[in-house]
Design a protein around this motif. Structure first.
Motif, PDB file in Angstrom:
ATOM      1  N   HIS A  34      28.544  57.169  32.290  1.00 40.26           N
ATOM      2  CA  HIS A  34      29.389  57.814  33.302  1.00 40.26           C
ATOM      3  C   HIS A  34      28.917  59.250  33.518  1.00 40.26           C
ATOM      4  CE1 HIS A  34      32.219  54.452  33.306  1.00 40.26           C
ATOM      5  NE2 HIS A  34      32.031  54.416  32.010  1.00 40.26           N
ATOM      6  N   ILE A 112      38.715  57.272  38.443  1.00 43.46           N
ATOM      7  CA  ILE A 112      39.174  55.903  38.722  1.00 43.46           C
ATOM      8  C   ILE A 112      40.666  55.903  39.050  1.00 43.46           C
ATOM      9  CG2 ILE A 112      39.568  53.632  37.685  1.00 43.46           C
ATOM     10  CD1 ILE A 112      36.955  54.036  36.132  1.00 43.46           C
ATOM     11  N   GLY A 182      40.041  45.395  39.715  1.00 38.12           N
ATOM     12  CA  GLY A 182      38.662  45.685  39.324  1.00 38.12           C
ATOM     13  C   GLY A 182      38.498  47.103  38.804  1.00 38.12           C
ATOM     14  N   MET A 183      39.129  48.071  39.474  1.00 32.04           N
ATOM     15  CA  MET A 183      39.054  49.469  39.028  1.00 32.04           C
ATOM     16  C   MET A 183      39.723  49.653  37.670  1.00 32.04           C
ATOM     17  SD  MET A 183      39.899  51.489  42.554  1.00 32.04           S
ATOM     18  CE  MET A 183      38.827  51.337  43.996  1.00 32.04           C
ATOM     19  N   ALA A 185      39.999  47.412  35.345  1.00 35.21           N
ATOM     20  CA  ALA A 185      39.115  46.812  34.332  1.00 35.21           C
ATOM     21  C   ALA A 185      37.870  47.660  34.089  1.00 35.21           C
ATOM     22  CB  ALA A 185      38.713  45.407  34.771  1.00 35.21           C
ATOM     23  N   ALA A 186      37.508  48.486  35.089  1.00 36.61           N
ATOM     24  CA  ALA A 186      36.284  49.291  34.981  1.00 36.61           C
ATOM     25  C   ALA A 186      36.469  50.548  34.141  1.00 36.61           C
ATOM     26  CB  ALA A 186      35.797  49.683  36.379  1.00 36.61           C
ATOM     27  N   LYS A 187      37.704  50.851  33.759  1.00 43.17           N
ATOM     28  CA  LYS A 187      37.923  52.038  32.931  1.00 43.17           C
ATOM     29  C   LYS A 187      37.168  51.884  31.610  1.00 43.17           C
ATOM     30  CE  LYS A 187      42.362  53.758  34.613  1.00 43.17           C
ATOM     31  NZ  LYS A 187      43.740  54.143  34.242  1.00 43.17           N
ATOM     32  N   PRO A 188      36.330  52.872  31.258  1.00 46.86           N
ATOM     33  CA  PRO A 188      35.481  52.727  30.069  1.00 46.86           C
ATOM     34  C   PRO A 188      36.280  52.773  28.768  1.00 46.86           C
ATOM     35  CG  PRO A 188      35.278  54.932  31.003  1.00 46.86           C
ATOM     36  CD  PRO A 188      36.105  54.150  31.956  1.00 46.86           C
TER      37      PRO A 188
END
Length: 228
Positions: A34, A112, A182-183, A185-188
């Motif tokens: 990131h 995000i 989707g966003m 789930a995309a959180k690191p």
């Protein structure tokens, strides 16, 4: 002599702090997946402060020499340099890496969250539009039951047009919900990213310390007139 050695120790701390902060912040943020320039700059500044504090508080040379002595390793050998670099790496790198990864993930999470908030606002607007159109369809359907025969065709056409708009809006709503999911789930995740970054920075940091520490030492010995 003692004053000169103190000055040399402080100079070494500053040089190593700048170098390690630059290298580790760059590698750490890249390794987190990131990377952004603002995020890297924040990591660099924070890690620089931490590394300088570590360098000023912990007498790195004395600590590494004492560790070599306890391990029965001569300081001025390749084995001693390798061991000293490991000690310095273990002191500097983990704390700096934790902070860098936290900064990178926090920044990514905020970005995000902002996107999710924007999509939620669009979803709310779409939901309001759907409710309004459904109400209009209901009104026209009720009117259809009591209208004159010559009005039926026009009312059906209006209802059909509104239902077409409903279909488009429902499709948009599902798309927005999918984007939000989707966003989210995309959180690191912090721990997996930290482990990956820590392994990478420990390796890179070790190599950097092993190569640069003796170079800086030679430069400082010459600067303070202590070289042969």
């Amino acid at each position: 002599m003692n004053n000169t050695m103190k000055k040399m120790g402080l100079s070494m701390s500053v040089l190593m702090g700048l170098t390690m902060s630059f290298i580790l912040s760059l590698v750490g943020t890249l390794g987190s997946g990131h990377f952004t320039v603002p995020g890297w700059l924040r990591s660099f500044v924070i890690s620089l402060v931490i590394s300088l504090v570590i360098g000023f508080v912990i007498p790195m040379k004395q600590v590494s020499d004492a560790a070599c002595s306890k391990a029965g390793i001569s300081v001025n050998t390749t084995k001693g340099r390798l061991f000293s670099a490991l000690i310095s790496d273990l002191i500097y790198t983990p704390l700096i890496t934790v902070i860098m990864v936290a900064v990178a993930i926090t920044g990514a999470g905020k970005a995000i969250d902002a996107q999710i908030a924007e999509k939620n606002a669009q979803l709310e607007e779409t939901g309001t539009a759907i409710s309004q159109i459904e109400a209009q369809v209901g009104e026209l359907t009720a009117k259809l039951e009591t209208c004159a025969p010559e009005e039926t065709e026009e009312l059906n056409a209006q209802i059909g047009e509104l239902k077409g708009q409903l279909g488009e809006l429902n499709g948009k709503s599902e798309g927005l919900k999918g984007a939000i999911d989707g966003m989210t789930a995309a959180k690191p995740p912090f721990v997996p990213v930290l482990v990956k970054s820590l392994i990478l920075t420990l390796i890179v940091g070790y190599i950097a310390i092993f190569i640069l520490q003796p170079i800086y030492l030679k430069i400082l010995l010459k600067k303070y007139g202590l070289s042969e």
